[in-house]
Design a protein around this motif. Structure first.
Motif, PDB file in Angstrom:
ATOM      1  N   GLY A 187       0.815  -1.214   0.000  1.00 26.87           N
ATOM      2  CA  GLY A 187       0.000   0.000   0.000  1.00 26.87           C
ATOM      3  C   GLY A 187       0.844   1.256   0.000  1.00 26.87           C
ATOM      4  O   GLY A 187       0.554   2.216  -0.720  1.00 26.87           O
ATOM      5  N   ARG A 188       1.916   1.248   0.791  1.00 32.34           N
ATOM      6  CA  ARG A 188       2.806   2.407   0.826  1.00 32.34           C
ATOM      7  C   ARG A 188       3.475   2.620  -0.526  1.00 32.34           C
ATOM      8  O   ARG A 188       3.592   3.753  -1.000  1.00 32.34           O
TER       9      ARG A 188
ATOM     10  N   LEU B  98       8.366   3.988   2.415  1.00 35.02           N
ATOM     11  CA  LEU B  98       8.333   2.566   2.757  1.00 35.02           C
ATOM     12  C   LEU B  98       8.730   2.323   4.208  1.00 35.02           C
ATOM     13  O   LEU B  98       8.220   1.393   4.844  1.00 35.02           O
ATOM     14  N   SER B  99       9.619   3.145   4.736  1.00 29.32           N
ATOM     15  CA  SER B  99      10.063   2.966   6.120  1.00 29.32           C
ATOM     16  C   SER B  99       9.009   3.419   7.126  1.00 29.32           C
ATOM     17  O   SER B  99       9.102   3.081   8.302  1.00 29.32           O
ATOM     18  N   GLY B 100       8.031   4.202   6.674  1.00 27.57           N
ATOM     19  CA  GLY B 100       6.975   4.660   7.567  1.00 27.57           C
ATOM     20  C   GLY B 100       7.357   5.855   8.419  1.00 27.57           C
ATOM     21  O   GLY B 100       6.692   6.138   9.412  1.00 27.57           O
ATOM     22  N   LEU B 101       8.396   6.581   8.045  1.00 29.60           N
ATOM     23  CA  LEU B 101       8.824   7.752   8.813  1.00 29.60           C
ATOM     24  C   LEU B 101       8.036   8.983   8.346  1.00 29.60           C
ATOM     25  O   LEU B 101       8.379   9.591   7.340  1.00 29.60           O
ATOM     26  N   PRO B 102       6.975   9.351   9.065  1.00 28.88           N
ATOM     27  CA  PRO B 102       6.092  10.410   8.565  1.00 28.88           C
ATOM     28  C   PRO B 102       6.743  11.777   8.432  1.00 28.88           C
ATOM     29  O   PRO B 102       6.567  12.437   7.426  1.00 28.88           O
TER      30      PRO B 102
ATOM     31  N   TRP C 296       9.372  15.327   0.727  1.00 26.56           N
ATOM     32  CA  TRP C 296       8.386  15.775  -0.266  1.00 26.56           C
ATOM     33  C   TRP C 296       8.531  17.280  -0.495  1.00 26.56           C
ATOM     34  O   TRP C 296       8.467  17.757  -1.630  1.00 26.56           O
ATOM     35  N   GLN C 297       8.749  18.030   0.580  1.00 25.22           N
ATOM     36  CA  GLN C 297       8.891  19.477   0.458  1.00 25.22           C
ATOM     37  C   GLN C 297      10.156  19.857  -0.315  1.00 25.22           C
ATOM     38  O   GLN C 297      10.146  20.826  -1.067  1.00 25.22           O
TER      39      GLN C 297
END
Length: 131
Positions: free
Chosen positions: A48-49, A100-104, A111-112
């Motif tokens: 999903g990620r 993928l690592s889930g580090l929000p 992204w920025q």
């Protein structure tokens, strides 16, 4: 420089599509991936990620493509174009592993950075007349 960016984007898209495909196949198995795909799969968290990261890339790619082409064809942008290409490609290359690592928070900062690359390209093609 912008042409190198376009090649880099093509590589990133291929990497994202491959990771998305392999993680989905690992999550749901061959029966679904080789079948008619009439029902949505029950993909695992990593699959999903990867899929969301791919779609996020595809949301920003048209702006990057358009601005890189304008910069290349018009000869506008100079250092702004170079910085924009490198910020975008670097940010997008780092985005997939961060997602993928889930580090929000890290994912958001990355992204920025990529988005700042698009802004730099926009500034370059809009305000800088000579390369």
């Amino acid at each position: 420089m912008a042409l190198i960016g376009l090649v880099g984007l093509a590589v990133l898209v291929l990497v994202h599509v491959s990771v998305d495909s392999f993680l989905l196949k690992g999550s749901v198995g061959n029966a679904w991936t080789v079948g008619p795909r009439d029902t949505p799969p029950e993909a695992g968290p990593m699959a999903g990620r990867a899929h969301r990261a791919l779609w996020n890339l595809l949301e920003t790619a048209p702006a990057f493509l358009a601005l890189a082409l304008v910069a290349e064809l018009s000869g506008r942008g100079g250092a702004w174009t170079q910085w924009g290409v490198w910020l975008y490609l670097g940010g997008r290359a780092a985005y997939l592993p961060a997602y993928l690592s889930g580090l929000p928070w890290l994912r958001t900062v990355i992204w920025q950075v990529a988005t700042l690359g698009i802004v730099a390209l926009l500034v370059g093609v809009t305000f800088v007349t000579r390369s």
